[in-house]
Design a protein around this motif. Structure first.
Motif, PDB file in Angstrom:
ATOM      1  N   THR A   1      10.411   9.152  -4.222  1.00  0.00           N
ATOM      2  CA  THR A   1      10.117   8.368  -5.453  1.00  0.00           C
ATOM      3  C   THR A   1      10.261   9.395  -6.725  1.00  0.00           C
ATOM      4  OG1 THR A   1       7.915   8.402  -5.063  1.00  0.00           O
ATOM      5  CG2 THR A   1       9.108   6.397  -4.765  1.00  0.00           C
ATOM      6  N   PRO A   2      10.826   9.274  -7.859  1.00  0.00           N
ATOM      7  CA  PRO A   2      11.093   7.848  -8.346  1.00  0.00           C
ATOM      8  C   PRO A   2      12.490   7.565  -7.769  1.00  0.00           C
ATOM      9  CG  PRO A   2      11.127   9.535 -10.058  1.00  0.00           C
ATOM     10  CD  PRO A   2      10.480  10.138  -9.016  1.00  0.00           C
TER      11      PRO A   2
ATOM     12  N   VAL B   1       0.802  -1.026   0.145  1.00  0.00           N
ATOM     13  CA  VAL B   1      -0.066   0.055  -0.100  1.00  0.00           C
ATOM     14  C   VAL B   1       0.834   1.205  -0.028  1.00  0.00           C
ATOM     15  CG1 VAL B   1      -2.076  -1.097   1.043  1.00  0.00           C
ATOM     16  CG2 VAL B   1      -0.165  -0.261   2.496  1.00  0.00           C
TER      17      VAL B   1
ATOM     18  N   ALA C   1       3.286   2.203  -2.212  1.00  0.00           N
ATOM     19  CA  ALA C   1       3.303   2.864  -3.635  1.00  0.00           C
ATOM     20  C   ALA C   1       2.037   3.235  -3.975  1.00  0.00           C
ATOM     21  CB  ALA C   1       3.821   1.542  -4.787  1.00  0.00           C
ATOM     22  N   THR C   2       0.801   2.818  -3.519  1.00  0.00           N
ATOM     23  CA  THR C   2      -0.292   3.250  -3.781  1.00  0.00           C
ATOM     24  C   THR C   2      -0.500   4.751  -3.425  1.00  0.00           C
ATOM     25  OG1 THR C   2      -1.555   1.194  -3.445  1.00  0.00           O
ATOM     26  CG2 THR C   2      -3.000   3.183  -3.234  1.00  0.00           C
ATOM     27  N   LEU C   3       0.163   5.206  -2.508  1.00  0.00           N
ATOM     28  CA  LEU C   3       0.173   6.515  -1.888  1.00  0.00           C
ATOM     29  C   LEU C   3       1.140   7.139  -2.836  1.00  0.00           C
ATOM     30  CD1 LEU C   3      -0.331   7.047   1.714  1.00  0.00           C
ATOM     31  CD2 LEU C   3      -2.009   7.668   0.017  1.00  0.00           C
ATOM     32  N   GLN C   4       2.130   6.634  -2.943  1.00  0.00           N
ATOM     33  CA  GLN C   4       3.481   7.451  -3.844  1.00  0.00           C
ATOM     34  C   GLN C   4       3.313   7.670  -5.231  1.00  0.00           C
ATOM     35  OE1 GLN C   4       6.427   4.132  -2.724  1.00  0.00           O
ATOM     36  NE2 GLN C   4       7.484   5.680  -1.678  1.00  0.00           N
ATOM     37  N   THR C   5       2.184   7.080  -5.657  1.00  0.00           N
ATOM     38  CA  THR C   5       1.792   7.511  -7.184  1.00  0.00           C
ATOM     39  C   THR C   5       0.917   8.377  -7.272  1.00  0.00           C
ATOM     40  OG1 THR C   5       0.119   5.564  -7.162  1.00  0.00           O
ATOM     41  CG2 THR C   5       2.662   5.342  -8.305  1.00  0.00           C
ATOM     42  N   THR C   6       0.233   8.800  -6.272  1.00  0.00           N
ATOM     43  CA  THR C   6      -0.770   9.827  -5.969  1.00  0.00           C
ATOM     44  C   THR C   6       0.045  11.494  -5.851  1.00  0.00           C
ATOM     45  OG1 THR C   6      -1.043  10.072  -3.481  1.00  0.00           O
ATOM     46  CG2 THR C   6      -2.165   8.511  -4.764  1.00  0.00           C
ATOM     47  N   LEU C   7      -0.464  12.306  -5.508  1.00  0.00           N
ATOM     48  CA  LEU C   7       0.029  13.645  -5.235  1.00  0.00           C
ATOM     49  C   LEU C   7       0.664  13.804  -4.009  1.00  0.00           C
ATOM     50  CD1 LEU C   7      -2.467  16.075  -7.295  1.00  0.00           C
ATOM     51  CD2 LEU C   7      -0.426  14.802  -8.161  1.00  0.00           C
ATOM     52  N   VAL C   8       0.512  12.912  -3.190  1.00  0.00           N
ATOM     53  CA  VAL C   8       1.171  12.920  -1.814  1.00  0.00           C
ATOM     54  C   VAL C   8       2.525  12.766  -1.880  1.00  0.00           C
ATOM     55  CG1 VAL C   8       1.506  11.553   0.301  1.00  0.00           C
ATOM     56  CG2 VAL C   8      -0.730  11.892  -0.580  1.00  0.00           C
TER      57      VAL C   8
ATOM     58  N   ALA D   1       7.145  -1.820  -4.927  1.00  0.00           N
ATOM     59  CA  ALA D   1       5.711  -2.243  -5.003  1.00  0.00           C
ATOM     60  C   ALA D   1       5.468  -3.799  -5.162  1.00  0.00           C
ATOM     61  CB  ALA D   1       5.224  -1.473  -6.039  1.00  0.00           C
TER      62      ALA D   1
END
Lengths: 311, 386
Positions: free
Chosen positions: B374-375, B88, B90-97, B386
């Motif tokens: 990230t990246p 979970v 990476a789920t947040l890391q690919t948002t604007l967070v 992930a």
């Protein structure tokens, strides 16, 4: 299927000679591909071909060692924020916050994308309906089945209306009905202008949903083809007849490349046109053809041909 | 940085924890344990003439700190690698967070939980205040220090959760680090204090060797001592002379003590001074620790004349095994105490210790942010993104 590659202007995904290694292990050696807006591009290849690593680079999680990537014209390395606004990513083996309800998961994602609360709530109901999870909206994520979690992952990827979808094995764990619904959903999104890049091992389904296929093996792009139905692909066809002896004779007279397959006969043909001509000939031979069908789909055949060296 | 996204991460963390842990039971157990400890302390130190407030406060605060250092790391030491393990993060890391929002949100959530634990202990600290002997200002200061220390402990756990792939490894490393701060600094100080000594010449106001020699063999014409009895010297017999002594240079070692969270909290604690005018006696561990740390920081009084005479009778003479001819010089005693208090007041340890701990917390947060950024160019071995 036919080979096709060309420049993409403006949107979409452009991957150019990307290389990525983890220590001594080269996961992606030299992959290039183009995924266009309004199309579904299938990324296919055997396990360990580098598909997931490529998708992690597209999803702004990994930096390529070499080569370049753009998503809607933005680099995931230099402008990750711009790329994140535009992509919806669904990883292979989607994990979720088990203690949250399905609806809360999506509300959290909406907040993480800076969506206003009202819009998030409305959009949540919309995507829940799209992925057929509305009935489970108030259930905790931990009680969902694998397929339901996959659908939640799809809803999560769609929530902020991305222009590009990057889906890693989205059909994994889905029942047949859900797979059909997924196919229809992706076709609908592509028709609305979304760029869809999807990897899967279920080639028959990709065949039905993809406009373009990129075959990768051992970290390299082997082939890029469009799926247009008219393109010649050498495939094996299985023929069954009431009179097997007459069938074999007719095949010999037609000069077909055939071999025995138990009660049936397998014939390798260069393309669909050749298959149609042979069928007409066999029908007139008096062999009593009862079944005549390709052993593999076009994409499957292309994939098997491209990865033949693995054997 | 967006406050909304930061709070989204913190809220997510809090809701997850609240629903997956049995918090009512945990808080209830915490309340009961601290209550029992406070009650036991109160019964042990209750005396009519003394104010028992400082004793109660010391025991309760130390207990809260001790339990906090056990509980808080469990909140953060597995938060990032645990999320990564569950797929979970990476789920947040690919948002604007952003990575900062991710790290600070998780830290905030853990800090809020630790504050809830502290709040559960507040009734008992209030009880200590009601018992008397404590000023509100000092209570607030020590609580503030405690709150900051909890945040630092949370930050250290958070850092280790980004440094290791396995949650169990980060939990062990966090507890080892905290144990190093609590016990390691103390052991290092004690060992170093024995090893790091200086030979110094000090001026002493005391009884010279010649006095004792004269007691054994009186000068010609002097009255011989009564057999079996030696006369006790008085302040009148004192002289100023020099002596070579070996002293421990604790003034160079005190930073080791200042790194200890218990010393920091103790030195900022209200029992250091009975500044309400009430006489404080009994069991006040915080004051003892604080006095020890401040004396260590002050170091040996090399430049000053060491007074070894203040305990002696002011005048007259008396046999060593008999009553003193004079009362002890109370004025000298008070003067010595006042001088010691002045030295301690001039050598606070907690601001330095707090600065160190805050620095440690900041470094931990920066390291954690770097590790979730990230990246990613280089993945640590054994880690999946992930």
């Amino acid at each position: 299927m036919s080979s096709a590659e060309g420049p993409v202007s403006g949107g979409g995904i452009v991957v150019d000679r990307v290389h990525r290694a983890f220590g001594d292990v080269v996961a992606v050696d030299d992959i290039s591909l183009v995924a266009r807006p309004g199309e579904v591009t299938a990324l296919i290849g055997p396990n360990g071909a580098g598909k997931t690593t490529l998708m992690l680079m597209l999803a702004t999680l990994l930096v390529p060692d070499d080569g370049s990537i753009t998503v809607d014209g933005f680099s995931p390395v230099d402008d990750p924020r711009e790329v994140r606004k535009r992509i919806g990513w669904m990883p292979d083996g989607f994990g979720t916050w088990d203690a949250l309800t399905v609806r809360e998961v999506l509300h959290t994602i909406g907040a993480a994308y800076d969506m206003p609360v009202g819009e998030t709530r409305a959009r949540t109901e919309e995507v829940l309906a799209q992925v057929h999870l509305a009935d489970l909206a108030d259930r905790r994520a931990r009680v969902l089945s694998r397929g339901q979690k996959q659908r939640l992952g799809m809803a999560r990827a769609l929530l902020h209306r991305p222009t590009t979808l990057i889906l890693d094995e989205p059909a994994s764990g889905l029942d047949p009905r859900s797979r059909i619904e997924l196919r229809d959903l992706l076709r609908g999104l592509a028709a609305a202008g979304t760029t869809v890049l999807v990897s899967s091992h279920i080639l028959t389904e990709l065949q039905e949903m993809a406009d373009r296929a990129v075959i990768v093996s051992r970290g390299r792009t082997i082939e890029t083809q469009t799926v247009d139905g008219a393109a010649p692909v050498a495939r094996t066809w299985r023929v069954t007849a009431l009179d097997r002896a007459r069938l074999v004779t007719a095949l010999g007279e037609a000069g077909a490349d055939w071999h025995d397959a138990g009660t049936a006969v397998d014939v390798t043909l260069a393309g669909d046109r050749e298959a149609a001509e042979l069928l007409a000939r066999l029908a007139g031979s008096g062999a009593g053809v009862t079944a005549y069908a390709p052993l593999h789909g076009e994409m499957e055949a292309a994939y098997l041909a491209a990865t033949e060296d693995r054997q | 940085m967006s406050a909304t996204r930061l709070w989204t991460v913190a809220r997510l963390e809090l809701v997850q924890r609240q629903r997956t842990s049995r918090w009512p039971i945990v808080f209830g157990a915490w309340f009961v344990i601290i209550g029992l400890v406070t009650l036991a302390s109160w019964r042990a130190v209750r005396e009519a003439d003394f104010s028992s407030g400082p004793s109660l406060y010391d025991v309760t605060t130390f207990f809260v700190l001790m339990l906090g250092m056990l509980v808080v790391p469990s909140l953060t030491a597995t938060t990032v690698n645990g999320d990564r393990e569950h797929g979970v993060l990476a789920t947040l890391q690919t948002t604007l967070v952003t990575s900062w929002e991710l790290v600070l949100g998780k830290l905030l959530a853990s800090w809020i939980v630790s504050l809830c634990f502290l709040a559960t202990a507040l009734p008992f600290l209030a009880w200590a205040w009601i018992e008397g002997g404590l000023s509100v200002g000092r209570i607030l200061l020590s609580l503030l220090v405690l709150v900051v220390v909890m945040a630092v402990v949370a930050a250290v756990g958070l850092m280790f959760s980004t440094l290791t792939a396995r949650p169990v490894s980060s939990a062990v490393l966090t507890y080892l680090s905290l144990a190093s701060l609590v016990f390691g600094t103390l052991i290092a100080f004690l060992l170093s204090a024995v090893l790091l000594t200086d030979q110094v010449t000090v001026r002493v106001n005391g009884i010279p060797e010649s006095y004792w020699a004269a007691q054994v063999e009186p000068p010609t014409g002097a009255e011989p001592p009564v057999e079996g009895r030696m006369m006790q010297p008085t302040q009148a017999d004192c002289e100023v002379f020099t002596r070579t002594s070996e002293v421990s240079r604790t003034d160079r070692l005190w930073p080791l003590l200042a790194m200890n969270p218990f010393v920091v909290v103790a030195d900022a604690a209200p029992s250091r001074h009975a500044d309400t005018g009430t006489f404080t006696g009994g069991f006040t561990p915080m004051r003892w620790i604080s006095d020890g740390a401040r004396d260590a920081k002050a170091g040996p009084a090399v430049g000053e004349v060491q007074d070894e005479c203040s305990y002696l009778p002011a005048s007259g003479s008396a046999p060593l095994d008999g009553e003193s001819a004079d009362d002890l010089s109370l004025a000298a005693e008070e003067a010595r105490n006042a001088a010691a208090l002045e030295r301690r007041d001039a050598n606070p340890v907690w601001p330095w210790g707090l600065a160190f701990l805050v620095g440690l917390g900041l470094v931990s947060v920066v390291v954690a942010e770097q590790r979730v950024r990230t990246p990613v160019r280089r993945l640590p071995s054994g880690t999946r993104i992930a």
